[in-house]
Design an enzyme around this catalytic site. Structure first.
Site, PDB file in Angstrom:
ATOM      1  N   GLY A  62       0.770  -1.244   0.000  1.00 21.88           N
ATOM      2  CA  GLY A  62       0.000   0.000   0.000  1.00 21.88           C
ATOM      3  C   GLY A  62       0.800   1.292   0.000  1.00 21.88           C
ATOM      4  N   GLN A  63       2.147   1.204  -0.035  1.00 20.28           N
ATOM      5  CA  GLN A  63       2.913   2.436  -0.076  1.00 20.28           C
ATOM      6  C   GLN A  63       2.566   3.211  -1.336  1.00 20.28           C
ATOM      7  OE1 GLN A  63       4.110  -0.622   0.310  1.00 20.28           O
ATOM      8  NE2 GLN A  63       6.129  -0.627   1.229  1.00 20.28           N
ATOM      9  N   LYS A  64       2.729   4.530  -1.263  1.00 24.20           N
ATOM     10  CA  LYS A  64       2.369   5.384  -2.396  1.00 24.20           C
ATOM     11  C   LYS A  64       2.993   4.871  -3.697  1.00 24.20           C
ATOM     12  CE  LYS A  64       1.049   9.944  -1.993  1.00 24.20           C
ATOM     13  NZ  LYS A  64       1.112  10.830  -0.887  1.00 24.20           N
ATOM     14  N   SER A  65       4.252   4.465  -3.651  1.00 19.28           N
ATOM     15  CA  SER A  65       4.951   4.010  -4.866  1.00 19.28           C
ATOM     16  C   SER A  65       4.348   2.727  -5.426  1.00 19.28           C
ATOM     17  CB  SER A  65       6.430   3.786  -4.556  1.00 19.28           C
ATOM     18  OG  SER A  65       6.549   2.826  -3.528  1.00 19.28           O
ATOM     19  N   MET A  66       3.698   1.930  -4.575  1.00 18.46           N
ATOM     20  CA  MET A  66       3.121   0.647  -4.994  1.00 18.46           C
ATOM     21  C   MET A  66       1.722   0.812  -5.590  1.00 18.46           C
ATOM     22  SD  MET A  66       5.150  -1.925  -4.205  1.00 18.46           S
ATOM     23  CE  MET A  66       3.887  -3.118  -4.556  1.00 18.46           C
TER      24      MET A  66
END
Length: 172
Positions: A62-66
């Site tokens: 769920g990280q922004k980059s993902m």
């Protein structure tokens, strides 16, 4: 995502980083609380609900980059489970934006949604009504949806939530 060799319906577990998705999946699959670290890519497991019913659950980082790669997991999706941290109101606007974006994908048209308000065991957690309002769930009219409170850490409400997900899939 490709074809899975089981006939279990595919369920995608999404939400912002630190909402508790991996802890939730580990707790469901093993019954144990496990130390998890931020998911890079995905975790997948088969959740057996009873003798005849199982779900293949994909936990996507769920990280922004993902989040840009979330769409790669939508092909065979039969239900979306969106996890929010009910103890962190500051991230709900970001969660609402992420949820709206993924629900807007053509492949999820009509696919049922389960919102899990995780971390219900924490003293300052918000009610499901507050979370529902923050996420603007009443505007979701193109699919069946439910919201339930749970605690991945304590194991509260998880099995019930996924039994509900199974019912939502069967009704859609």
């Amino acid at each position: 995502m490709g074809q899975s060799n089981s006939s279990s319906p595919q369920v995608i577990l999404m939400g912002l980083d630190l909402s508790g998705k991996s802890t939730l999946l580990a707790r469901l699959l093993t019954g144990q609380v496990m130390e998890t670290s931020p998911t890079i890519g995905f975790n997948v497991g088969t959740l057996v609900l009873d003798k005849k019913t199982s779900l293949t659950v994909w936990d996507v980082g769920g990280q922004k980059s993902m989040r840009r790669s979330w769409r790669l997991y939508l092909d065979d999706c039969k239900a979306l489970v969106f996890v929010v941290d009910s103890s962190d109101p500051t991230r709900l606007p970001e969660a609402q934006k992420a949820l709206k974006k993924v629900l807007g994908d053509e492949r999820l048209r009509g696919i049922p949604l389960m919102v899990l308000a995780n971390k219900k065991d924490l003293p300052k957690s918000m009610t499901i009504r507050e979370i529902s309002n923050h996420l603007d769930l009443q505007s979701v009219t193109d699919r069946r949806w439910e919201i339930q409170a749970c605690s991945a850490l304590k194991g509260l409400g998880l099995r019930q939530a996924f039994l509900s997900v199974d019912k939502l899939i069967k009704k859609s």
